[in-house]
Design an enzyme around this catalytic site. Structure first.
Site, mmCIF file in Angstrom:
data_model
loop_
_atom_site.group_PDB
_atom_site.id
_atom_site.type_symbol
_atom_site.label_atom_id
_atom_site.label_comp_id
_atom_site.label_asym_id
_atom_site.label_seq_id
_atom_site.Cartn_x
_atom_site.Cartn_y
_atom_site.Cartn_z
ATOM 1 N N TYR A 28 0.855 -1.186 0.000
ATOM 2 C CA TYR A 28 0.000 0.000 0.000
ATOM 3 C C TYR A 28 0.887 1.231 0.000
ATOM 4 O O TYR A 28 1.715 1.410 0.889
ATOM 5 C CB TYR A 28 -0.888 -0.029 1.246
ATOM 6 C CG TYR A 28 -1.922 1.067 1.365
ATOM 7 C CD1 TYR A 28 -3.257 0.814 1.083
ATOM 8 C CD2 TYR A 28 -1.582 2.345 1.785
ATOM 9 C CE1 TYR A 28 -4.235 1.797 1.215
ATOM 10 C CE2 TYR A 28 -2.541 3.338 1.915
ATOM 11 C CZ TYR A 28 -3.864 3.058 1.639
ATOM 12 O OH TYR A 28 -4.814 4.035 1.771
ATOM 13 N N SER A 58 -5.012 4.081 -5.990
ATOM 14 C CA SER A 58 -5.303 3.232 -7.143
ATOM 15 C C SER A 58 -6.734 3.415 -7.626
ATOM 16 O O SER A 58 -7.681 3.434 -6.839
ATOM 17 C CB SER A 58 -5.091 1.759 -6.778
ATOM 18 O OG SER A 58 -5.633 0.912 -7.778
ATOM 19 N N HIS A 69 3.846 -7.790 -7.499
ATOM 20 C CA HIS A 69 4.002 -9.231 -7.678
ATOM 21 C C HIS A 69 5.419 -9.727 -7.424
ATOM 22 O O HIS A 69 5.597 -10.912 -7.120
ATOM 23 C CB HIS A 69 3.575 -9.638 -9.088
ATOM 24 C CG HIS A 69 2.118 -9.949 -9.187
ATOM 25 N ND1 HIS A 69 1.525 -10.987 -8.515
ATOM 26 C CD2 HIS A 69 1.114 -9.342 -9.853
ATOM 27 C CE1 HIS A 69 0.241 -11.007 -8.777
ATOM 28 N NE2 HIS A 69 -0.042 -10.011 -9.580
ATOM 29 N N GLY A 95 7.572 -8.211 -5.217
ATOM 30 C CA GLY A 95 7.998 -7.839 -3.882
ATOM 31 C C GLY A 95 7.578 -6.423 -3.561
ATOM 32 O O GLY A 95 6.858 -5.769 -4.330
ATOM 33 N N ILE A 152 8.720 -2.657 -3.040
ATOM 34 C CA ILE A 152 9.774 -1.691 -3.312
ATOM 35 C C ILE A 152 9.995 -0.873 -2.042
ATOM 36 O O ILE A 152 9.052 -0.281 -1.506
ATOM 37 C CB ILE A 152 9.378 -0.776 -4.478
ATOM 38 C CG1 ILE A 152 9.098 -1.601 -5.734
ATOM 39 C CG2 ILE A 152 10.463 0.263 -4.754
ATOM 40 C CD1 ILE A 152 8.389 -0.834 -6.841
ATOM 41 N N TYR A 155 -7.498 10.384 -22.855
ATOM 42 C CA TYR A 155 -8.034 10.382 -21.491
ATOM 43 C C TYR A 155 -9.479 10.859 -21.550
ATOM 44 O O TYR A 155 -9.752 12.028 -21.847
ATOM 45 C CB TYR A 155 -7.194 11.307 -20.614
ATOM 46 C CG TYR A 155 -7.388 11.139 -19.122
ATOM 47 C CD1 TYR A 155 -6.476 10.399 -18.370
ATOM 48 C CD2 TYR A 155 -8.468 11.723 -18.467
ATOM 49 C CE1 TYR A 155 -6.634 10.239 -17.008
ATOM 50 C CE2 TYR A 155 -8.634 11.564 -17.105
ATOM 51 C CZ TYR A 155 -7.714 10.829 -16.374
ATOM 52 O OH TYR A 155 -7.872 10.668 -15.018
#
Length: 537
Positions: free
Chosen positions: A117, A122, A250, A252, A254, A448
């Site tokens: 998180y 998102s 996916h 790990g 960062i 967009y």
């Protein structure tokens, strides 16, 4: 204090001007106001945690509620209705890579799913827990938010991955530098999230997308620590740094990000022009970027977005004067607005301004100076608050974005817009749709699109209507030469469409990377691609 059920700081809000309310009512009918669940009522729904006690993990209801949803329209409806779905069983706030490694070891021992998180911004379902039978641990990186090092010779800064945009810039500015990465989510989104989702900032023409800015860093995976050195260029096989970009949790978590920074420019201004019609405006945009005029950003609104922006701006007298002036110059109905950023040394700025004026004039462009452009720049990070203002008036709003080659721009834009505009016609419902081009490249650009519709009779009806629009438009994008995501990542929402873009072998490569660093399938379940034991065996 951050809102628990919407965007940003609860002390800040936007309101629709009367002209904006009239504009929407005329085009899609009156809004329908729906209720809002209370935080107390939602907390009462949170079940007991399935996690054993751990000194670094918070299992109280409010913390779990605040980490259960992101910022998509579906998330918004879940938060406003109180129908959240699964909650994380606990939330950890590590302050170092060592703590992250310890938490991953704990997750292995206890057979947990783990969701990284960042800023919780998102719009594609990255951070939403799913129920696969395992307890869910969300790891919030927000306390790893400091500038750790600045190599001024190489112009590389090292940050904790949980550093949000404002803290990135406020820590660099006193030292004379900027990262220059300004997504619309800048207020809350983080460096680690930008890398994980392959983010693009509004001034990417000057500074580059995150893949140009990401120089290296550290990833903590269930199989160990992955260190990415800062090498300016290499032909030593595939670039592992590129594998981390867009990995969406996916591979790990960062923990440290090394980025390429730039000295603060001598001069920066934002300019606005208007064009008589879309064809001339789009051609001018393409020519500006293909001739490599030194711009920091370019945003081109189609006629409907131009009309909508002017209507929602308020200040009807000033807008009336602008309309009169443009009419005298032959720019009236069907006009398209272009916003440009010029950033650099004084000499670069002057040269670029002269070049852009000459080129745009040949396509009928009418230059209106910097007032409107600088007003846009002042408010560019507040636009996510518009969802709250529209909701209060009874409307739902969402966006779709993609990218395609220049020769496909008009076809894809019209396909997306018509799909959305007509998407609820069989229910007797109108949808207001408008689009801008941004993040322009010599090869093509992003598209967009924003769409607004009146809420349904209840939250579930509104959610179902959104799902119809989202699904039909997404299918049109991937089957008509567009990417399923130019800047928002894949998450759970876009995962069903990724195989169309990547192909079977491409998906096998992506799955293989995940199996290498996360063989027990603990990280980010169903984000990027669906996880199940049969496919991963």
């Amino acid at each position: 204090m951050r809102r628990w059920n919407g965007w940003g700081d609860e002390q800040f809000s936007l309101s629709l001007p009367d002209s904006g309310q009239d504009f929407l009512s005329d085009r899609i009918g009156p809004g329908r106001q729906l209720g809002n669940a209370t935080l107390e009522a939602v907390c009462d729904q949170v079940p007991a945690s399935r996690l054993p006690e751990h000194p670094a993990i918070h299992t109280d209801a409010e913390t779990r509620v605040r980490h259960a949803r992101g910022q998509s329209l579906e998330d918004w409806l879940a938060m406003r209705s109180g129908d959240f779905g699964p909650f994380p069983d606990g939330v950890a706030f590590p302050e170092s890579g060592d703590m992250v490694r310890e938490l991953l070891a704990f997750a292995k021992d206890e057979d947990l799913h783990v969701i990284p998180y960042g800023g919780g911004t998102s719009v594609a379902g990255h951070i939403n827990p799913v129920d696969h039978g395992r307890p869910v641990l969300t790891i919030d990186m927000g306390r790893m938010n400091r500038l750790l090092d600045l190599d001024e010779d190489s112009q590389i800064a090292t940050f904790g991955a949980g550093t949000p945009g404002p803290l990135v810039e406020s820590q660099l500015k006193p030292l004379g530098y900027t990262l220059g990465h300004f997504p619309q989510s800048f207020e809350l989104s983080t460096l680690g999230g930008w890398v994980a989702s392959r983010s693009s900032g509004q001034q990417s023409l000057r500074y580059g997308r995150i893949e140009q800015l990401f120089a290296g860093g550290t990833v903590e995976s269930p199989e160990g620590t992955l260190t990415l050195p800062t090498i300016p260029a290499s032909s030593a096989g595939p670039d592992v740094r590129e594998m981390v970009l867009g990995s969406e949790g996916h591979l790990g978590l960062i923990t440290e990000v090394k980025v390429r920074v730039t000295p603060i420019a001598e001069r920066e201004q934002f300019h606005v022009l208007f064009f008589p019609d879309w064809e001339q405006a789009r051609t001018a945009a393409r020519r500006l970027v293909q001739q490599k005029i030194q711009l920091s950003m370019l945003r081109l609104s189609n006629a409907t977005e131009t009309e909508t922006q002017l209507a929602l701006a308020g200040h009807p007298k000033q807008i009336g004067l602008l309309e009169t002036f443009l009419g005298w110059r032959g720019v009236a109905d069907g006009k398209c607005m272009m916003t440009l950023g010029l950033t650099g040394s004084k000499a670069q700025y002057s040269a670029a301004l002269k070049q852009l004026k000459a080129l745009t004039k040949s396509y009928g462009g009418v230059y209106t100076g910097t007032y409107l452009g600088n007003k846009w720049a002042e408010k560019r990070f507040t636009m996510p608050y518009l969802r709250e203002a529209l909701w209060d008036e009874g409307y739902a709003v969402d966006t779709l974005e993609t990218a395609t080659d220049w020769n496909n721009v008009d076809h894809l834009m019209h396909t997306i817009e018509s799909t959305l505009r007509d998407g609820l016609a069989d229910e007797g419902k109108r949808v207001h749709v408008f689009t801008h081009l941004s993040h322009v490249y010599s090869q093509g650009c992003s598209i967009y699109t924003t769409y607004v519709f009146a809420n349904g009779d209840d939250h579930d009806t509104t959610r179902r209507q959104w799902q119809r629009l989202k699904q039909s438009a997404s299918e049109q994008i991937v089957h008509n030469g567009g990417t399923i995501s130019h800047q928002h990542g894949v998450g759970k929402d876009h995962a069903p469409y990724l195989p169309v873009e990547k192909g079977a072998l491409g998906m096998a490569l992506i799955r293989g990377l995940g199996r290498t660093l996360d063989p027990d399938q603990r990280l980010s379940p169903d984000t990027l691609y669906a996880w199940n034991d049969k496919e991963s065996s």
